[in-house]
Scaffold this active site. Structure first.
Site, short mmCIF file in Angstrom:
data_model
loop_
_atom_site.label_atom_id
_atom_site.label_comp_id
_atom_site.label_asym_id
_atom_site.label_seq_id
_atom_site.Cartn_x
_atom_site.Cartn_y
_atom_site.Cartn_z
N ARG A 133 16.11 7.97 -1.55
CA ARG A 133 17.44 8.68 -1.31
C ARG A 133 16.57 10.19 -1.43
O ARG A 133 15.96 10.72 -2.16
CB ARG A 133 17.56 8.26 -2.92
CG ARG A 133 19.10 9.38 -2.92
CD ARG A 133 19.97 9.35 -3.06
NE ARG A 133 21.12 8.32 -3.22
CZ ARG A 133 22.53 8.02 -3.65
NH1 ARG A 133 23.01 8.68 -4.44
NH2 ARG A 133 23.30 7.05 -2.59
N HIS A 143 24.67 8.11 4.99
CA HIS A 143 24.29 6.86 4.70
C HIS A 143 24.50 5.55 4.68
O HIS A 143 26.00 5.39 4.74
CB HIS A 143 25.75 7.43 3.27
CG HIS A 143 25.80 6.65 1.98
ND1 HIS A 143 24.09 5.70 1.13
CD2 HIS A 143 25.97 6.87 0.72
CE1 HIS A 143 24.18 5.45 0.65
NE2 HIS A 143 25.31 6.24 -0.26
N ASP A 191 35.43 10.33 -0.03
CA ASP A 191 33.96 10.31 -0.34
C ASP A 191 34.50 11.80 -1.46
O ASP A 191 35.64 12.54 -1.13
CB ASP A 191 33.34 11.10 0.44
CG ASP A 191 31.60 11.29 -0.12
OD1 ASP A 191 32.10 10.51 -0.91
OD2 ASP A 191 30.82 11.02 0.47
N CYS A 218 32.80 5.50 -1.41
CA CYS A 218 32.37 4.75 -1.53
C CYS A 218 31.19 5.31 -3.16
O CYS A 218 30.90 5.12 -4.21
CB CYS A 218 31.21 5.42 -0.92
SG CYS A 218 30.99 8.00 -1.09
N ARG A 254 27.88 -3.94 -1.88
CA ARG A 254 26.92 -2.85 -2.03
C ARG A 254 25.30 -4.29 -2.06
O ARG A 254 24.44 -3.77 -1.32
CB ARG A 254 26.57 -1.65 -2.40
CG ARG A 254 27.56 -0.92 -2.71
CD ARG A 254 27.22 0.09 -1.51
NE ARG A 254 26.01 0.45 -1.42
CZ ARG A 254 25.97 1.75 -1.49
NH1 ARG A 254 26.18 2.65 -2.60
NH2 ARG A 254 24.33 2.06 -0.61
#
Ligand code: CP
Ligand code: NVA
Length: 309
Positions: free
Chosen positions: A108, A135, A227, A267, A293
């Site tokens: 990340r 993402h 988001d 998310c 996820r």
């Protein structure tokens, strides 16, 4: 070995294969404890190294569980704990070391270029765990969640996005091309998707619809995505941006313009872009979305290790 960097660069058939594998694996795990290993132990003895240059809750924990459930292990490091992070070692040498000790690398980062450079030097797969431009693991998992809830292919659904044109939206746009679904985007004029993203859509002979009025963007929506207005790498005037998005808050009134059984997804983490009433309401499936996820990361890992059945 295969990298997982951007949805736009992965063949649609591979993306579909990942989702189908995740569906099968999730069903097979019914009744298992969180760290019980899948019966086939496909990644026995493998080590995933995860590096975070910025905060993460879900991505970190879901990859931890994912590799564990596949029979492997994970090691999580912060960038500033490595010589690389302090400027004391080159990226090429770091990549060599990661490839020596580990079997996979999840990163990340605030730099898309860094992911690209690592992909050149690594001898092991790299997974983009969020970059300024995309993402991908989030959105692939979200496609899985949408199909699980709606019980039909996403190509048969009207999808809407209300919010900033950020990394998550870029991946959703790429997914709309790969999975052929209708995508409406609602955002203020100044915050529309970047030209290079729209040009890529055009090049792929796809159309997405952009509205500067939220209610038009959610009309007849089966799913509304959102988001945070302020992303981790945002270097904008935060107060101004939040004000600019005021009319785009997802609240009960806005939801009423969508289909009655509309699903709300986010998310996480969240901000003022969604009211508590919607976020905690019956149409919101954000906790299932977060849980999934872990299921989809597993199939992404198997794809990278070329172990997808
Ligand atoms: N959605 C998501 O990626 O969450 P984290 O930033 O907590 O990993
Ligand atoms: N767009 C957000 C996503 C967080 C998971 C960010 O980049 O901060």
């Amino acid at each position: 070995m295969k990298h997982f960097i951007n949805i736009k660069d992965i063949p649609a058939s591979d993306l579909r294969k990942i989702i189908e594998d995740a569906k099968k694996r999730k069903i097979k795990r019914k009744g298992f404890n969180k760290t019980d290993v899948d019966q086939d132990i496909p990644l026995k003895g493998k080590l995933l190294i995860q590096m975070f240059e910025k905060p993460s809750s879900r991505t970190r924990l879901s990859f931890y569980l994912a590799i564990k459930q596949l029979g492997g292990e994970t090691l999580t490091i912060k960038a500033n704990e490595l010589h690389l992070g302090k400027g004391g070692e080159s990226l090429a040498d770091t990549a060599k070391i990661l490839s020596t000790y580990g079997d996979g690398f999840m990163l990340r980062t605030d730099s898309d270029k860094k992911i690209e450079q690592f992909s050149k030097y690594l001898k092991i797969p790299i997974i983009n765990g969020l970059s300024p431009s995309s993402h991908p693991t989030q959105i692939l998992s979200d496609i899985f969640t949408v199909e699980e809830i709606k019980k039909k292919p996403i190509s048969k659904l009207q999808i809407s996005w209300i919010g900033d044109s950020n990394n998550v939206l870029n991946s959703l746009i790429a997914a709309s091309v790969k999975f052929s679904f209708n995508l409406n985007i609602g955002c203020p004029k100044y915050y529309e998707p970047k030209k290079f993203v729209l040009n890529w859509v055009k090049k792929n002979k796809k159309k997405i619809n952009i509205f500067n009025e939220a209610k038009k963007a959610v009309k007849n929506a089966d799913v509304i995505f959102s988001d945070k207005v302020i992303s981790l790498n945002d270097k904008v005037n935060k107060q101004k941006k939040i004000k600019d998005f005021k009319k785009f808050q997802i609240n009960k009134k806005l939801m009423s313009f969508a289909k009655k059984d509309v699903t709300f997804l986010h998310c996480l983490p969240r901000g003022s872009e969604v009211s508590d009433e919607v976020f905690l309401g019956k149409n919101s499936k954000v906790w299932l979305q977060a849980l999934n996820r872990a299921h989809v990361q597993k199939s992404i890992l198997l794809y990278c290790f070329e172990k997808l059945r």
